[in-house]
Design a protein around this motif. Structure first.
Motif, short mmCIF file in Angstrom:
data_model
loop_
_atom_site.label_atom_id
_atom_site.label_comp_id
_atom_site.label_asym_id
_atom_site.label_seq_id
_atom_site.Cartn_x
_atom_site.Cartn_y
_atom_site.Cartn_z
N GLN A 188 0.84 -1.19 0.00
CA GLN A 188 0.00 0.00 0.00
C GLN A 188 0.88 1.24 0.00
OE1 GLN A 188 -4.02 -0.13 2.21
NE2 GLN A 188 -2.57 -1.02 3.63
N GLY A 189 0.48 2.23 -0.77
CA GLY A 189 1.20 3.49 -0.70
C GLY A 189 0.91 4.23 0.59
N ASP A 213 0.57 -8.58 -8.74
CA ASP A 213 0.77 -10.01 -8.93
C ASP A 213 1.91 -10.55 -8.06
OD1 ASP A 213 -1.27 -9.95 -10.69
OD2 ASP A 213 -0.08 -10.32 -12.47
N GLU A 214 2.96 -9.76 -7.91
CA GLU A 214 4.06 -10.20 -7.06
C GLU A 214 3.62 -10.30 -5.60
OE1 GLU A 214 4.35 -8.17 -9.54
OE2 GLU A 214 5.86 -9.12 -10.81
N TRP A 215 2.70 -9.43 -5.19
CA TRP A 215 2.18 -9.54 -3.81
C TRP A 215 1.34 -10.79 -3.64
CZ3 TRP A 215 4.06 -7.62 0.27
CH2 TRP A 215 4.78 -6.42 0.21
N TRP A 216 0.54 -11.13 -4.64
CA TRP A 216 -0.26 -12.36 -4.51
C TRP A 216 0.65 -13.57 -4.38
CZ3 TRP A 216 -4.11 -10.14 -2.99
CH2 TRP A 216 -4.91 -9.28 -3.70
N ALA A 217 1.80 -13.54 -5.04
CA ALA A 217 2.70 -14.69 -5.03
C ALA A 217 3.59 -14.75 -3.80
CB ALA A 217 3.58 -14.66 -6.29
N SER A 218 3.59 -13.66 -2.98
CA SER A 218 4.46 -13.62 -1.81
C SER A 218 4.10 -14.75 -0.85
CB SER A 218 4.31 -12.26 -1.10
OG SER A 218 5.16 -12.18 0.01
N LYS A 219 5.09 -15.47 -0.35
CA LYS A 219 4.85 -16.69 0.41
C LYS A 219 4.11 -16.46 1.73
CE LYS A 219 8.87 -19.12 -1.44
NZ LYS A 219 10.16 -19.76 -1.12
N ASP A 235 -4.49 -8.46 3.86
CA ASP A 235 -4.77 -7.18 3.22
C ASP A 235 -4.52 -7.28 1.72
OD1 ASP A 235 -5.37 -6.16 5.65
OD2 ASP A 235 -3.49 -5.09 5.92
N ALA A 236 -5.11 -6.35 0.98
CA ALA A 236 -4.95 -6.36 -0.47
C ALA A 236 -4.15 -5.15 -0.93
CB ALA A 236 -6.33 -6.37 -1.13
N PRO A 237 -3.43 -5.28 -2.04
CA PRO A 237 -2.69 -4.13 -2.57
C PRO A 237 -3.62 -2.97 -2.91
CG PRO A 237 -1.99 -6.16 -3.62
CD PRO A 237 -3.21 -6.50 -2.83
N ALA A 238 -3.17 -1.76 -2.62
CA ALA A 238 -3.96 -0.56 -2.92
C ALA A 238 -3.03 0.63 -3.03
CB ALA A 238 -5.01 -0.32 -1.83
N GLY A 239 -3.51 1.68 -3.70
CA GLY A 239 -2.73 2.90 -3.79
C GLY A 239 -2.86 3.74 -2.52
#
Length: 249
Positions: A77-78, A103-109, A114-118
């Motif tokens: 998140q920004g 996509d790289e965050w979804w793949a993080s082990k 939380d979800a990616p957001a600006g």
């Protein structure tokens, strides 16, 4: 806390943040007080997007906060605006550049839920009335947008105003002249209660390829919209926004 006031964090570099073996809730700058200026700083996750522990660059609580001209990459998140204001006062987020490689965050082990957001504004934790929230002239780009699950895709937005319990009204919101690309969910999403004596506005934003998540569902596919305004909202204008799909290559 309320005794902390008149703090400036300017022209600083937060580099190689995160990278441990276990994910944790982290904010590189966390404010709680009055009259903060966070201006012209650079934030970078150690290993780029998906870096464990590089969760939020800037998290703000309190009154009269200016976050301007910062560059953020490699974070989930920004900015997370918790909105814990005791007095109606300025919350200004202007001219920031935020890159989200979802996509790289979804793949993080070890990624938590939380979800990616600006830029995300959370009003459920507030203990006072919020006013004069301005999010203007920011550039937010999702560099990848494959998505993960329906619930997380919904909150993977460019700018999100989330009122989880519908408790507080946000007076005089100004979301203007932002450029948002490739958001997984809507480019701009509000589920908070907006509006008051002063007119709020969503104006002059450039929104491209919004709602790209693979698992978005909702009434009439509303979550694939450029702008979604919900909640108990009144006295808000939505005007002169450019909403489009990117040109085919």
């Amino acid at each position: 806390g309320s005794a902390v006031a008149d703090i400036a964090i300017e022209d600083s570099r937060f580099l190689a943040v995160g990278g441990a073996l276990i994910d944790h809730d982290h904010s590189s700058i966390y404010t709680d007080g009055r009259r903060f200026r966070i201006v012209n700083n650079e934030f970078r996750g150690r290993n780029g997007a998906g870096t464990i522990g590089a969760r939020t660059a800037i998290e703000t609580h309190g009154d009269d906060i200016e976050v301007r001209g910062n560059t953020i990459s490699g974070y989930m998140q920004g900015a997370n605006i918790v909105g814990r204001a005791t007095d109606p006062s300025r919350q200004l987020f202007k001219g920031n550049t935020i890159d989200v490689s979802a996509d790289e965050w979804w793949a993080s082990k070890a990624m938590v839920t939380d979800a990616p957001a600006g830029i995300s504004f959370e009003v459920d934790a507030s203990n006072g009335r919020n006013a004069r929230l301005e999010i203007v002239d920011n550039r937010i780009n999702f560099a990848s947008y494959g998505g993960k699950t329906a619930n997380e895709d919904r909150i993977s937005v460019g700018i999100g105003l989330r009122g989880l319990e519908g408790r507080l009204l946000i007076d005089q919101v100004n979301l203007s002249r932002n450029q948002i690309r490739n958001a997984i969910g809507p480019c701009i999403l509000s589920t908070a209660n907006l509006g008051g004596v002063e007119t709020s506005k969503v104006e002059g934003n450039t929104l491209t390829d919004c709602g790209r998540g693979a698992t978005l569902v909702g009434a009439g596919d509303i979550l694939r919209s450029g702008v979604v305004i919900g909640g108990a909202t009144r006295n808000v204008t939505v005007t002169r926004n450019a909403i489009s799909a990117a040109a085919a290559k």
